[in-house]
Design a protein around this motif. Sequence first.
Motif, PDB file in Angstrom:
ATOM      1  N   LEU A  46       0.805  -0.844  -0.147  1.00 35.28           N
ATOM      2  CA  LEU A  46       0.322   0.339  -0.146  1.00 35.28           C
ATOM      3  C   LEU A  46       1.179   1.227  -0.063  1.00 35.28           C
ATOM      4  N   ASN A  47       1.588   1.149   1.067  1.00 35.94           N
ATOM      5  CA  ASN A  47       2.773   2.099   1.066  1.00 35.94           C
ATOM      6  C   ASN A  47       3.823   3.164  -0.537  1.00 35.94           C
ATOM      7  N   GLN A  48       3.189   1.973  -1.085  1.00 37.40           N
ATOM      8  CA  GLN A  48       4.459   1.533  -2.952  1.00 37.40           C
ATOM      9  C   GLN A  48       2.846   2.418  -3.299  1.00 37.40           C
ATOM     10  N   ALA A  49       2.257   1.917  -3.475  1.00 38.04           N
ATOM     11  CA  ALA A  49       0.914   2.549  -4.666  1.00 38.04           C
ATOM     12  C   ALA A  49       0.868   4.241  -4.147  1.00 38.04           C
ATOM     13  N   MET A  50       1.324   3.817  -2.308  1.00 38.19           N
ATOM     14  CA  MET A  50       0.574   5.648  -1.989  1.00 38.19           C
ATOM     15  C   MET A  50       1.727   6.836  -3.189  1.00 38.19           C
ATOM     16  N   ASP A  51       2.951   6.105  -3.077  1.00 38.96           N
ATOM     17  CA  ASP A  51       4.183   6.734  -3.462  1.00 38.96           C
ATOM     18  C   ASP A  51       3.261   6.856  -5.032  1.00 38.96           C
ATOM     19  N   GLN A  52       3.166   5.931  -5.791  1.00 40.38           N
ATOM     20  CA  GLN A  52       2.718   6.036  -6.918  1.00 40.38           C
ATOM     21  C   GLN A  52       1.156   7.876  -7.409  1.00 40.38           C
ATOM     22  N   ILE A  53       0.403   7.472  -6.287  1.00 41.21           N
ATOM     23  CA  ILE A  53      -0.342   8.378  -5.643  1.00 41.21           C
ATOM     24  C   ILE A  53       0.550   9.959  -6.021  1.00 41.21           C
ATOM     25  N   ARG A  54       1.637  10.115  -5.196  1.00 37.54           N
ATOM     26  CA  ARG A  54       2.243  11.192  -4.627  1.00 37.54           C
ATOM     27  C   ARG A  54       2.628  11.921  -5.980  1.00 37.54           C
ATOM     28  N   ARG A  55       3.587  11.096  -7.170  1.00 38.36           N
ATOM     29  CA  ARG A  55       4.191  11.191  -7.812  1.00 38.36           C
ATOM     30  C   ARG A  55       3.053  11.853  -8.735  1.00 38.36           C
ATOM     31  N   VAL A  56       2.313  10.585  -9.550  1.00 38.48           N
ATOM     32  CA  VAL A  56       1.209  11.841  -9.939  1.00 38.48           C
ATOM     33  C   VAL A  56       0.812  12.914  -9.674  1.00 38.48           C
ATOM     34  N   ALA A  57       0.244  13.075  -8.273  1.00 42.81           N
ATOM     35  CA  ALA A  57      -0.398  13.989  -8.197  1.00 42.81           C
ATOM     36  C   ALA A  57       0.263  15.373  -8.034  1.00 42.81           C
ATOM     37  N   ASN A  58       2.008  15.653  -8.548  1.00 43.27           N
ATOM     38  CA  ASN A  58       3.288  16.128  -8.304  1.00 43.27           C
ATOM     39  C   ASN A  58       3.104  16.614  -9.466  1.00 43.27           C
ATOM     40  N   ALA A  59       2.566  15.683 -10.358  1.00 44.14           N
ATOM     41  CA  ALA A  59       2.632  15.650 -12.208  1.00 44.14           C
ATOM     42  C   ALA A  59       2.197  16.556 -12.458  1.00 44.14           C
ATOM     43  N   VAL A  60       1.001  16.438 -11.935  1.00 45.88           N
ATOM     44  CA  VAL A  60      -0.648  17.406 -12.194  1.00 45.88           C
ATOM     45  C   VAL A  60      -0.416  18.839 -11.520  1.00 45.88           C
ATOM     46  N   VAL A  61      -0.314  18.730 -10.658  1.00 43.72           N
ATOM     47  CA  VAL A  61      -0.146  20.130  -9.828  1.00 43.72           C
ATOM     48  C   VAL A  61       0.980  21.040 -10.048  1.00 43.72           C
ATOM     49  N   ASP A  62       2.532  20.032 -10.146  1.00 45.84           N
ATOM     50  CA  ASP A  62       3.627  21.224 -10.334  1.00 45.84           C
ATOM     51  C   ASP A  62       3.321  22.403 -11.623  1.00 45.84           C
ATOM     52  N   VAL A  84      -5.108  -5.782  -7.662  1.00 49.92           N
ATOM     53  CA  VAL A  84      -4.421  -6.799  -7.259  1.00 49.92           C
ATOM     54  C   VAL A  84      -3.291  -6.762  -7.941  1.00 49.92           C
ATOM     55  N   GLU A  85      -3.252  -6.941  -9.058  1.00 50.00           N
ATOM     56  CA  GLU A  85      -2.035  -6.840  -9.779  1.00 50.00           C
ATOM     57  C   GLU A  85      -1.333  -5.457 -10.518  1.00 50.00           C
ATOM     58  N   ALA A  86      -1.827  -4.408 -10.385  1.00 51.63           N
ATOM     59  CA  ALA A  86      -1.149  -2.998 -10.660  1.00 51.63           C
ATOM     60  C   ALA A  86      -0.739  -2.302  -9.374  1.00 51.63           C
ATOM     61  N   GLY A  87      -2.039  -2.313  -7.952  1.00 52.31           N
ATOM     62  CA  GLY A  87      -1.936  -1.637  -7.098  1.00 52.31           C
ATOM     63  C   GLY A  87      -2.818   0.042  -7.429  1.00 52.31           C
ATOM     64  N   ALA A  88      -2.265   0.505  -6.713  1.00 47.07           N
ATOM     65  CA  ALA A  88      -3.259   1.786  -7.472  1.00 47.07           C
ATOM     66  C   ALA A  88      -3.038   2.460  -9.185  1.00 47.07           C
ATOM     67  N   VAL A  89      -4.387   2.571  -9.435  1.00 48.11           N
ATOM     68  CA  VAL A  89      -4.564   3.378 -10.543  1.00 48.11           C
ATOM     69  C   VAL A  89      -5.901   4.317 -10.906  1.00 48.11           C
ATOM     70  N   ILE A  90      -5.679   5.113 -11.748  1.00 51.13           N
ATOM     71  CA  ILE A  90      -6.815   6.123 -11.305  1.00 51.13           C
ATOM     72  C   ILE A  90      -8.067   5.737 -12.158  1.00 51.13           C
ATOM     73  N   ALA A  91      -9.005   5.931 -10.759  1.00 48.20           N
ATOM     74  CA  ALA A  91      -9.920   5.749 -11.240  1.00 48.20           C
ATOM     75  C   ALA A  91     -10.745   6.091 -12.671  1.00 48.20           C
ATOM     76  N   ALA A  92     -11.609   5.139 -13.585  1.00 51.03           N
ATOM     77  CA  ALA A  92     -11.845   5.478 -14.962  1.00 51.03           C
ATOM     78  C   ALA A  92     -13.158   6.758 -14.520  1.00 51.03           C
ATOM     79  N   GLY A  93     -13.933   6.918 -14.963  1.00 51.72           N
ATOM     80  CA  GLY A  93     -14.815   7.774 -15.163  1.00 51.72           C
ATOM     81  C   GLY A  93     -15.359   7.361 -16.916  1.00 51.72           C
ATOM     82  N   GLY A  94     -15.996   6.700 -16.866  1.00 57.08           N
ATOM     83  CA  GLY A  94     -16.735   5.789 -17.631  1.00 57.08           C
ATOM     84  C   GLY A  94     -15.399   5.288 -18.708  1.00 57.08           C
ATOM     85  N   SER A  95     -15.392   5.053 -20.141  1.00 59.66           N
ATOM     86  CA  SER A  95     -14.122   4.745 -20.018  1.00 59.66           C
ATOM     87  C   SER A  95     -12.545   5.129 -20.194  1.00 59.66           C
ATOM     88  N   ASP A  96     -12.652   6.137 -19.273  1.00 56.93           N
ATOM     89  CA  ASP A  96     -11.337   7.630 -19.446  1.00 56.93           C
ATOM     90  C   ASP A  96     -11.024   7.358 -18.197  1.00 56.93           C
TER      91      ASP A  96
END
Length: 114
Positions: A46-62, A84-96
């Motif tokens: 879960l810690n690795q997954a949250m690190d992924q989310i932090r990197r995504v958030a920084n890439a969008v906000v910066d 289960v396989e990928a860890g944290a993923v951005i939730a889809a809204g429809g197909s994107d």
Amino acid sequence: MRNVARFPLDDGSTVTVALSKELRDLDGYRDVSLMGDRQYDGSTSLNQAMDQIRRVANAVVDPLTHITPRPDDVEVAFGVEMDVEAGAVIAAGGSDGHFQVRLRWKSQDGAEER
């Protein structure tokens, strides 16, 4: 039947997450009840997954903080799903997958302009 996934934490403990869909074809599950409940072990912590989310958030906000004139407030919202396989993923809204972005500028007197 209920499916759950266990994700390890850095301290050695685990967190269990209920899965919203059945994963019949996924290897690595254990039957954990007579009712057909299954448990999967996540491939990332879960810690690795949250690190992924932090990197995504920084890439969008910066880049948004470098707009001229600079916004007083930058807000980015996005959903996160644990996979289960990928860890944290951005939730889809429809197909994107999607992000909601809100930028605010305040006038000199402190009232919100836009």
